[in-house]
Design a protein around this motif. Sequence first.
Motif, PDB file in Angstrom:
ATOM      1  N   ASN A 190       2.530   4.668   7.409  1.00 30.90           N
ATOM      2  CA  ASN A 190       1.992   3.460   6.777  1.00 30.90           C
ATOM      3  C   ASN A 190       2.685   2.172   7.229  1.00 30.90           C
ATOM      4  O   ASN A 190       2.036   1.142   7.388  1.00 30.90           O
TER       5      ASN A 190
ATOM      6  N   TYR B  24       6.968  -4.826  20.065  1.00 28.90           N
ATOM      7  CA  TYR B  24       7.212  -4.564  18.647  1.00 28.90           C
ATOM      8  C   TYR B  24       5.948  -4.033  17.970  1.00 28.90           C
ATOM      9  O   TYR B  24       5.990  -3.023  17.252  1.00 28.90           O
TER      10      TYR B  24
ATOM     11  N   SER C 264      -7.110  -0.875  10.107  1.00 26.61           N
ATOM     12  CA  SER C 264      -7.698  -2.028   9.422  1.00 26.61           C
ATOM     13  C   SER C 264      -8.936  -2.443  10.199  1.00 26.61           C
ATOM     14  O   SER C 264      -9.213  -1.916  11.281  1.00 26.61           O
TER      15      SER C 264
ATOM     16  N   ASN D 191      13.889  -3.781   4.685  1.00 30.34           N
ATOM     17  CA  ASN D 191      14.620  -4.974   4.212  1.00 30.34           C
ATOM     18  C   ASN D 191      14.580  -5.172   2.699  1.00 30.34           C
ATOM     19  O   ASN D 191      15.021  -6.209   2.218  1.00 30.34           O
ATOM     20  N   SER D 192      13.979  -4.240   1.973  1.00 26.07           N
ATOM     21  CA  SER D 192      13.823  -4.434   0.521  1.00 26.07           C
ATOM     22  C   SER D 192      14.481  -3.307  -0.274  1.00 26.07           C
ATOM     23  O   SER D 192      13.796  -2.513  -0.930  1.00 26.07           O
TER      24      SER D 192
ATOM     25  N   ILE E 254       0.827  -1.209   0.000  1.00 28.79           N
ATOM     26  CA  ILE E 254       0.000   0.000   0.000  1.00 28.79           C
ATOM     27  C   ILE E 254       0.867   1.268   0.000  1.00 28.79           C
ATOM     28  O   ILE E 254       0.565   2.244  -0.689  1.00 28.79           O
TER      29      ILE E 254
ATOM     30  N   THR F 229      -1.412  -8.193  -0.007  1.00 25.24           N
ATOM     31  CA  THR F 229      -0.017  -7.727  -0.091  1.00 25.24           C
ATOM     32  C   THR F 229       0.873  -8.719   0.666  1.00 25.24           C
ATOM     33  O   THR F 229       0.384  -9.686   1.256  1.00 25.24           O
TER      34      THR F 229
ATOM     35  N   MET G  50      -2.912   4.631   8.995  1.00 24.91           N
ATOM     36  CA  MET G  50      -3.465   3.412   8.396  1.00 24.91           C
ATOM     37  C   MET G  50      -4.006   2.476   9.465  1.00 24.91           C
ATOM     38  O   MET G  50      -3.262   2.012  10.337  1.00 24.91           O
TER      39      MET G  50
HETATM   40  N1  LIG Z   1      -2.783  -5.624   3.541  1.00 20.29           N
HETATM   41  C1  LIG Z   1      -3.923  -5.440   4.173  1.00 20.29           C
HETATM   42  O1  LIG Z   1      -4.862  -6.259   4.070  1.00 20.29           O
HETATM   43  C2  LIG Z   1      -4.158  -4.211   5.005  1.00 20.29           C
HETATM   44  C3  LIG Z   1      -5.462  -3.907   5.388  1.00 20.29           C
HETATM   45  C4  LIG Z   1      -5.682  -2.777   6.161  1.00 20.29           C
HETATM   46  C5  LIG Z   1      -4.628  -1.977   6.552  1.00 20.29           C
HETATM   47  N2  LIG Z   1      -3.374  -2.291   6.172  1.00 20.29           N
HETATM   48  C6  LIG Z   1      -2.286  -1.419   6.653  1.00 20.29           C
HETATM   49  O2  LIG Z   1      -1.664  -0.797   5.535  1.00 20.29           O
HETATM   50  C7  LIG Z   1      -0.289  -0.578   5.841  1.00 20.29           C
HETATM   51  C8  LIG Z   1       0.589  -1.204   4.772  1.00 20.29           C
HETATM   52  O3  LIG Z   1       0.309  -2.587   4.724  1.00 20.29           O
HETATM   53  P1  LIG Z   1       0.790  -3.497   3.497  1.00 20.29           P
HETATM   54  O4  LIG Z   1      -0.189  -4.601   3.424  1.00 20.29           O
HETATM   55  O5  LIG Z   1       1.062  -2.654   2.317  1.00 20.29           O
HETATM   56  O6  LIG Z   1       2.162  -4.055   4.104  1.00 20.29           O
HETATM   57  P2  LIG Z   1       3.408  -4.776   3.350  1.00 20.29           P
HETATM   58  O7  LIG Z   1       3.058  -5.098   1.933  1.00 20.29           O
HETATM   59  O8  LIG Z   1       3.839  -5.875   4.275  1.00 20.29           O
HETATM   60  O9  LIG Z   1       4.527  -3.637   3.346  1.00 20.29           O
HETATM   61  C9  LIG Z   1       5.045  -3.205   4.561  1.00 20.29           C
HETATM   62  C10 LIG Z   1       5.981  -2.039   4.324  1.00 20.29           C
HETATM   63  O10 LIG Z   1       6.439  -1.591   5.614  1.00 20.29           O
HETATM   64  C11 LIG Z   1       7.858  -1.687   5.673  1.00 20.29           C
HETATM   65  N3  LIG Z   1       8.256  -2.088   7.014  1.00 20.29           N
HETATM   66  C12 LIG Z   1       8.008  -3.246   7.657  1.00 20.29           C
HETATM   67  N4  LIG Z   1       8.518  -3.227   8.902  1.00 20.29           N
HETATM   68  C13 LIG Z   1       9.108  -2.017   9.027  1.00 20.29           C
HETATM   69  C14 LIG Z   1       9.798  -1.375  10.096  1.00 20.29           C
HETATM   70  N5  LIG Z   1      10.014  -1.974  11.285  1.00 20.29           N
HETATM   71  N6  LIG Z   1      10.275  -0.123   9.891  1.00 20.29           N
HETATM   72  C15 LIG Z   1      10.083   0.489   8.702  1.00 20.29           C
HETATM   73  N7  LIG Z   1       9.420  -0.053   7.670  1.00 20.29           N
HETATM   74  C16 LIG Z   1       8.947  -1.292   7.844  1.00 20.29           C
HETATM   75  C17 LIG Z   1       8.269  -2.694   4.613  1.00 20.29           C
HETATM   76  O11 LIG Z   1       9.579  -2.373   4.180  1.00 20.29           O
HETATM   77  P3  LIG Z   1      10.642  -3.491   3.641  1.00 20.29           P
HETATM   78  O12 LIG Z   1       9.922  -4.387   2.692  1.00 20.29           O
HETATM   79  O13 LIG Z   1      11.689  -2.664   2.963  1.00 20.29           O
HETATM   80  O14 LIG Z   1      11.180  -4.192   4.836  1.00 20.29           O
HETATM   81  C18 LIG Z   1       7.208  -2.429   3.531  1.00 20.29           C
HETATM   82  O15 LIG Z   1       7.576  -1.334   2.722  1.00 20.29           O
HETATM   83  C19 LIG Z   1      -0.070  -1.143   7.249  1.00 20.29           C
HETATM   84  O16 LIG Z   1      -0.234  -0.121   8.199  1.00 20.29           O
HETATM   85  C20 LIG Z   1      -1.178  -2.158   7.364  1.00 20.29           C
HETATM   86  O17 LIG Z   1      -1.525  -2.439   8.688  1.00 20.29           O
HETATM   87  C21 LIG Z   1      -3.097  -3.391   5.405  1.00 20.29           C
END
Ligand SMILES: NC(=O)c1ccc[n+]([C@@H]2O[C@H](COP(=O)([O-])OP(=O)(O)OC[C@H]3O[C@@H](n4cnc5c(N)ncnc54)[C@H](OP(=O)(O)O)[C@@H]3O)[C@@H](O)[C@H]2O)c1
Length: 254
Positions: A91, A110, A144, A39-40, A18, A192, A142
């Motif tokens: 985010n 964490y 959920s 990490n990416s 996202i 995601t 953000m």
């Molecule tokens: N996916 C869903 O169904 C959903 C639904 C509702 C809300 N959300 C919310 O939307 C947001 C994004 O979710 P997503 O699904 O896009 O997640 P995602 O695909 O897992 O991506 C997570 C991102 O956060 C970074 N990240 C992870 N741990 C970190 C840390 N300790 N410090 C800094 N960066 C960190 C990752 O970076 P690296 O890859 O570089 O490590 C990546 O860019 C979150 O707040 C999530 O709770 C998601």
Amino acid sequence: MINLKGKTALITGASRGIGRACALRLAEAGCDIAFTYLNSPRNAREVADEVAHFGRQALAIKADVSQPSDIETTVRITGEEFGRLDVLISNAAGGGFRPVLDTTLPNFDYAMHINVRALILLAQYAAPWLEKATDRGKIITMSSMGGSRAIPLYGLIGAAKGAIESLTRHLALELGPRGINVNCICAGMVDTGALSHLPNKEDILRMRRQKSLVGDIDLKPEHVADVALFLASPLANLVQGATLVIDGGTSLHV
Ligand SMILES: NC(=O)c1ccc[n+]([C@@H]2O[C@H](COP(=O)([O-])OP(=O)(O)OC[C@H]3O[C@@H](n4cnc5c(N)ncnc54)[C@H](OP(=O)(O)O)[C@@H]3O)[C@@H](O)[C@H]2O)c1
């Protein structure tokens, strides 16, 4: 057409999912983008290249938002590089799927640090920049469905998301008079990397599709980014302290 030309956004966790979609949507609308990854690095380079393709400046910063010093450095570098900050999207998140009763203290710390403390620190460091934005600064958080409902294995993250929704309202109260809007996006399930460790992911996604009230449109990161673009724009200047749900209506009915 929303035009963010001349503005700068900082988005945490934009190497994937996202956050990445938000970075590209805002860049397409004319915004320069600072963003964090952890990490990416290769994904981060791709995002930076894609932002550059829109003719915008990109600044990729390696930062762990569970670490207060990384947050301070991220906001400081963004300010130094761009000289302004108009939009902050908090985010990046994580926490792991497990029953509440199996939660250890490190698990708890964490989840709360990366979701809740990160938002507080980002807001504290970014507010002095955002209050100087020409057309009201914007903070977007953000959440959920777990923030207000109960989802199996999601208790800890859900509790953190509930706190984020509450903080969104309280930050709006404190920062509204300083020229900053604070709003939250509550997205339904988006496929995601965040879901890769969810054991029953396919079952839940199938169930969500059955409950959709918008036909067979799957919720994608780009749909969430469209809401972020609106909240980042002057069109949302009168939206304050709100949590906007984007889930195709799946949470409306049992
Ligand atoms: N996916 C869903 O169904 C959903 C639904 C509702 C809300 N959300 C919310 O939307 C947001 C994004 O979710 P997503 O699904 O896009 O997640 P995602 O695909 O897992 O991506 C997570 C991102 O956060 C970074 N990240 C992870 N741990 C970190 C840390 N300790 N410090 C800094 N960066 C960190 C990752 O970076 P690296 O890859 O570089 O490590 C990546 O860019 C979150 O707040 C999530 O709770 C998601």
